[in-house]
Motif scaffolding. Sequence first.
Motif, PDB file in Angstrom:
ATOM      1  N   ALA A  93     -48.047  48.104 -47.614  1.00 32.17           N
ATOM      2  CA  ALA A  93     -49.395  47.655 -47.282  1.00 32.17           C
ATOM      3  C   ALA A  93     -49.504  47.268 -45.818  1.00 32.17           C
ATOM      4  O   ALA A  93     -50.504  47.565 -45.146  1.00 32.17           O
ATOM      5  N   ARG A  94     -48.479  46.644 -45.290  1.00 33.86           N
ATOM      6  CA  ARG A  94     -48.485  46.249 -43.878  1.00 33.86           C
ATOM      7  C   ARG A  94     -48.498  47.488 -42.973  1.00 33.86           C
ATOM      8  O   ARG A  94     -49.205  47.527 -41.965  1.00 33.86           O
ATOM      9  N   ALA A  95     -47.715  48.505 -43.356  1.00 33.50           N
ATOM     10  CA  ALA A  95     -47.706  49.746 -42.579  1.00 33.50           C
ATOM     11  C   ALA A  95     -49.070  50.421 -42.632  1.00 33.50           C
ATOM     12  O   ALA A  95     -49.564  50.940 -41.623  1.00 33.50           O
ATOM     13  N   ALA A  96     -49.702  50.413 -43.805  1.00 36.56           N
ATOM     14  CA  ALA A  96     -51.030  51.016 -43.933  1.00 36.56           C
ATOM     15  C   ALA A  96     -52.044  50.272 -43.078  1.00 36.56           C
ATOM     16  O   ALA A  96     -52.908  50.897 -42.438  1.00 36.56           O
ATOM     17  N   ALA A  97     -51.952  48.951 -43.035  1.00 34.86           N
ATOM     18  CA  ALA A  97     -52.876  48.161 -42.220  1.00 34.86           C
ATOM     19  C   ALA A  97     -52.756  48.542 -40.752  1.00 34.86           C
ATOM     20  O   ALA A  97     -53.760  48.620 -40.027  1.00 34.86           O
ATOM     21  N   GLY A  98     -51.540  48.795 -40.287  1.00 34.97           N
ATOM     22  CA  GLY A  98     -51.348  49.203 -38.896  1.00 34.97           C
ATOM     23  C   GLY A  98     -52.014  50.528 -38.585  1.00 34.97           C
ATOM     24  O   GLY A  98     -52.610  50.701 -37.516  1.00 34.97           O
ATOM     25  N   VAL A  99     -51.925  51.471 -39.528  1.00 33.73           N
ATOM     26  CA  VAL A  99     -52.553  52.774 -39.313  1.00 33.73           C
ATOM     27  C   VAL A  99     -54.071  52.641 -39.303  1.00 33.73           C
ATOM     28  O   VAL A  99     -54.757  53.206 -38.448  1.00 33.73           O
ATOM     29  N   VAL A 100     -54.598  51.869 -40.262  1.00 28.54           N
ATOM     30  CA  VAL A 100     -56.055  51.688 -40.328  1.00 28.54           C
ATOM     31  C   VAL A 100     -56.570  51.041 -39.046  1.00 28.54           C
ATOM     32  O   VAL A 100     -57.588  51.446 -38.481  1.00 28.54           O
ATOM     33  N   ALA A 101     -55.869  50.030 -38.561  1.00 24.02           N
ATOM     34  CA  ALA A 101     -56.282  49.361 -37.324  1.00 24.02           C
ATOM     35  C   ALA A 101     -56.306  50.329 -36.147  1.00 24.02           C
ATOM     36  O   ALA A 101     -57.128  50.192 -35.233  1.00 24.02           O
ATOM     37  N   ASP A 102     -55.431  51.331 -36.169  1.00 22.38           N
ATOM     38  CA  ASP A 102     -55.377  52.304 -35.071  1.00 22.38           C
ATOM     39  C   ASP A 102     -56.523  53.314 -35.115  1.00 22.38           C
ATOM     40  O   ASP A 102     -56.996  53.769 -34.070  1.00 22.38           O
ATOM     41  N   VAL A 103     -56.952  53.691 -36.331  1.00 21.21           N
ATOM     42  CA  VAL A 103     -57.923  54.785 -36.427  1.00 21.21           C
ATOM     43  C   VAL A 103     -59.368  54.313 -36.536  1.00 21.21           C
ATOM     44  O   VAL A 103     -60.294  55.103 -36.299  1.00 21.21           O
ATOM     45  N   VAL A 104     -59.580  53.043 -36.897  1.00 20.43           N
ATOM     46  CA  VAL A 104     -60.948  52.528 -37.001  1.00 20.43           C
ATOM     47  C   VAL A 104     -61.416  52.067 -35.624  1.00 20.43           C
ATOM     48  O   VAL A 104     -60.691  51.388 -34.896  1.00 20.43           O
ATOM     49  N   SER A 105     -62.621  52.444 -35.267  1.00 21.56           N
ATOM     50  CA  SER A 105     -63.167  52.058 -33.965  1.00 21.56           C
ATOM     51  C   SER A 105     -64.512  51.364 -34.147  1.00 21.56           C
ATOM     52  O   SER A 105     -65.126  51.419 -35.220  1.00 21.56           O
ATOM     53  N   GLU A 106     -64.964  50.729 -33.091  1.00 21.47           N
ATOM     54  CA  GLU A 106     -66.238  50.011 -33.108  1.00 21.47           C
ATOM     55  C   GLU A 106     -67.374  50.947 -33.495  1.00 21.47           C
ATOM     56  O   GLU A 106     -67.510  52.050 -32.982  1.00 21.47           O
ATOM     57  N   GLY A 107     -68.183  50.487 -34.448  1.00 25.34           N
ATOM     58  CA  GLY A 107     -69.355  51.249 -34.843  1.00 25.34           C
ATOM     59  C   GLY A 107     -69.111  52.343 -35.856  1.00 25.34           C
ATOM     60  O   GLY A 107     -70.033  53.075 -36.221  1.00 25.34           O
ATOM     61  N   SER A 108     -67.874  52.481 -36.319  1.00 24.59           N
ATOM     62  CA  SER A 108     -67.571  53.540 -37.279  1.00 24.59           C
ATOM     63  C   SER A 108     -67.946  53.102 -38.697  1.00 24.59           C
ATOM     64  O   SER A 108     -68.259  51.947 -38.950  1.00 24.59           O
ATOM     65  N   ARG A 109     -67.904  54.041 -39.617  1.00 21.28           N
ATOM     66  CA  ARG A 109     -68.145  53.743 -41.030  1.00 21.28           C
ATOM     67  C   ARG A 109     -66.841  53.969 -41.787  1.00 21.28           C
ATOM     68  O   ARG A 109     -66.306  55.085 -41.810  1.00 21.28           O
ATOM     69  N   LEU A 110     -66.349  52.913 -42.384  1.00 18.98           N
ATOM     70  CA  LEU A 110     -65.058  52.920 -43.074  1.00 18.98           C
ATOM     71  C   LEU A 110     -65.271  52.912 -44.579  1.00 18.98           C
ATOM     72  O   LEU A 110     -65.962  52.047 -45.112  1.00 18.98           O
ATOM     73  N   GLY A 111     -64.685  53.871 -45.261  1.00 23.51           N
ATOM     74  CA  GLY A 111     -64.710  53.905 -46.716  1.00 23.51           C
ATOM     75  C   GLY A 111     -63.350  53.532 -47.271  1.00 23.51           C
ATOM     76  O   GLY A 111     -62.318  53.990 -46.764  1.00 23.51           O
ATOM     77  N   VAL A 112     -63.338  52.698 -48.305  1.00 24.48           N
ATOM     78  CA  VAL A 112     -62.069  52.229 -48.868  1.00 24.48           C
ATOM     79  C   VAL A 112     -62.107  52.352 -50.385  1.00 24.48           C
ATOM     80  O   VAL A 112     -63.042  51.889 -51.041  1.00 24.48           O
ATOM     81  N   SER A 113     -61.111  53.001 -50.926  1.00 20.72           N
ATOM     82  CA  SER A 113     -60.948  53.079 -52.367  1.00 20.72           C
ATOM     83  C   SER A 113     -60.162  51.859 -52.823  1.00 20.72           C
ATOM     84  O   SER A 113     -60.115  50.854 -52.119  1.00 20.72           O
ATOM     85  N   TRP A 114     -59.527  51.921 -53.972  1.00 25.41           N
ATOM     86  CA  TRP A 114     -58.790  50.757 -54.457  1.00 25.41           C
ATOM     87  C   TRP A 114     -57.435  51.161 -55.002  1.00 25.41           C
ATOM     88  O   TRP A 114     -57.265  52.221 -55.605  1.00 25.41           O
ATOM     89  N   SER A 115     -56.464  50.317 -54.767  1.00 22.83           N
ATOM     90  CA  SER A 115     -55.166  50.342 -55.444  1.00 22.83           C
ATOM     91  C   SER A 115     -54.538  48.986 -55.200  1.00 22.83           C
ATOM     92  O   SER A 115     -55.011  48.200 -54.369  1.00 22.83           O
ATOM     93  N   ARG A 116     -53.475  48.689 -55.878  1.00 19.79           N
ATOM     94  CA  ARG A 116     -52.795  47.410 -55.649  1.00 19.79           C
ATOM     95  C   ARG A 116     -52.283  47.315 -54.208  1.00 19.79           C
ATOM     96  O   ARG A 116     -52.319  46.257 -53.594  1.00 19.79           O
ATOM     97  N   THR A 117     -51.810  48.433 -53.684  1.00 15.94           N
ATOM     98  CA  THR A 117     -51.309  48.433 -52.307  1.00 15.94           C
ATOM     99  C   THR A 117     -52.437  48.191 -51.314  1.00 15.94           C
ATOM    100  O   THR A 117     -52.290  47.424 -50.353  1.00 15.94           O
ATOM    101  N   LEU A 118     -53.581  48.833 -51.519  1.00 16.86           N
ATOM    102  CA  LEU A 118     -54.711  48.624 -50.615  1.00 16.86           C
ATOM    103  C   LEU A 118     -55.252  47.201 -50.732  1.00 16.86           C
ATOM    104  O   LEU A 118     -55.742  46.636 -49.749  1.00 16.86           O
ATOM    105  N   GLN A 119     -55.163  46.625 -51.924  1.00 15.16           N
ATOM    106  CA  GLN A 119     -55.579  45.232 -52.088  1.00 15.16           C
ATOM    107  C   GLN A 119     -54.722  44.326 -51.200  1.00 15.16           C
ATOM    108  O   GLN A 119     -55.236  43.427 -50.526  1.00 15.16           O
ATOM    109  N   GLU A 120     -53.417  44.574 -51.168  1.00 17.94           N
ATOM    110  CA  GLU A 120     -52.535  43.781 -50.311  1.00 17.94           C
ATOM    111  C   GLU A 120     -52.742  44.125 -48.838  1.00 17.94           C
ATOM    112  O   GLU A 120     -52.575  43.267 -47.965  1.00 17.94           O
TER     113      GLU A 120
END
Length: 325
Positions: A93-120
């Motif tokens: 989950a921590r590794a995924a958070a790092g990737v998301v932080a890199d690819v999301v930019s100001e003003g973008s639209r972020l879609g998120v599904s669900w899993s236990r890992t994404l919850q963490e």
Amino acid sequence: MPERHEEMLAQIAGEYYLENTSKVEIAKAHGISRFQVARYLDEARREGIVTITIRHPLALPADGPELAEALGIASVTIASIPEGAPDARDRLARAAAGVVADVVSEGSRLGVSWSRTLQEMAGHLPTLPGCDVVQLAGSISVTGGGGSGSLIHRLGQAAGGRTWPLPAPLIVETAETAASLRRQPEISDALQAADALDVAVVSLGDWAAGKSTVYERVSPAQRQAATAAGAVAECSGRLLAADGSAADAGLDDCVIAVTLEQLTSTPQVVLVAPSEDGVAGVRAAVAAGIANHLVIGPALALRLAGELGLSITGRSSDSGTGAPA
């Protein structure tokens, strides 16, 4: 005599490296200064009396760029997860958070599904660039933690933009019920918002017991039908066959979630694959075009490397006769 000097070096090195004696204690025992002890230890390494071998517990078979190139996607991130680590999910989950932080930019639209890992993962994203957040899959409640509804609210707070919650179950009993729910304004708005995503974050589950939340929530007959239809993996309630096509098992019309077509039209899709042996699922997701950025653990990296014909020998580093850098 040189032999006596080398024996003294071996004696001091043995006391320090094998007996865990401090440099100060060694200095007192031999009537020398602790600075001389340090010099003797350096000399012992230079002369090959002491060699130091470091075994990397991850034994990564290939690095991320190699796997990404072989898969034909933008990036592969291999989480640092030692074998048997009790916090493996949190590390992924921590590794995924790092990737998301890199690819999301100001003003973008972020879609998120669900899993236990994404919850963490949400816990490792205290803030995000200002952006809107869309819930990509209907709600699933799990024992001992929040479901997809709580995840979207946490990410919405971190991003500070508009949120599109999806107030419906992920799976309902009939296609008629699902169609009726999709006509509800709030649900319809969220599903339509997924048409214009900049980034999607989804999780991949193997179509097997204990590997997919959806698998556990359908009947035995539905599981069997999905398997017969060639399902090897599930992503946001959508079933994938090995070649990346949709596995039509009669479940699709009962699912309230982003479609595979919406995911394939999203510029950046971060796919998190928690399974250690989910090679077939990852290959299917890549073939389907729903993985630009892949986040996996080292065990799956090893299996993928073998499947792709990359080096599968583990890494180790040996300082040899030189002093460590």
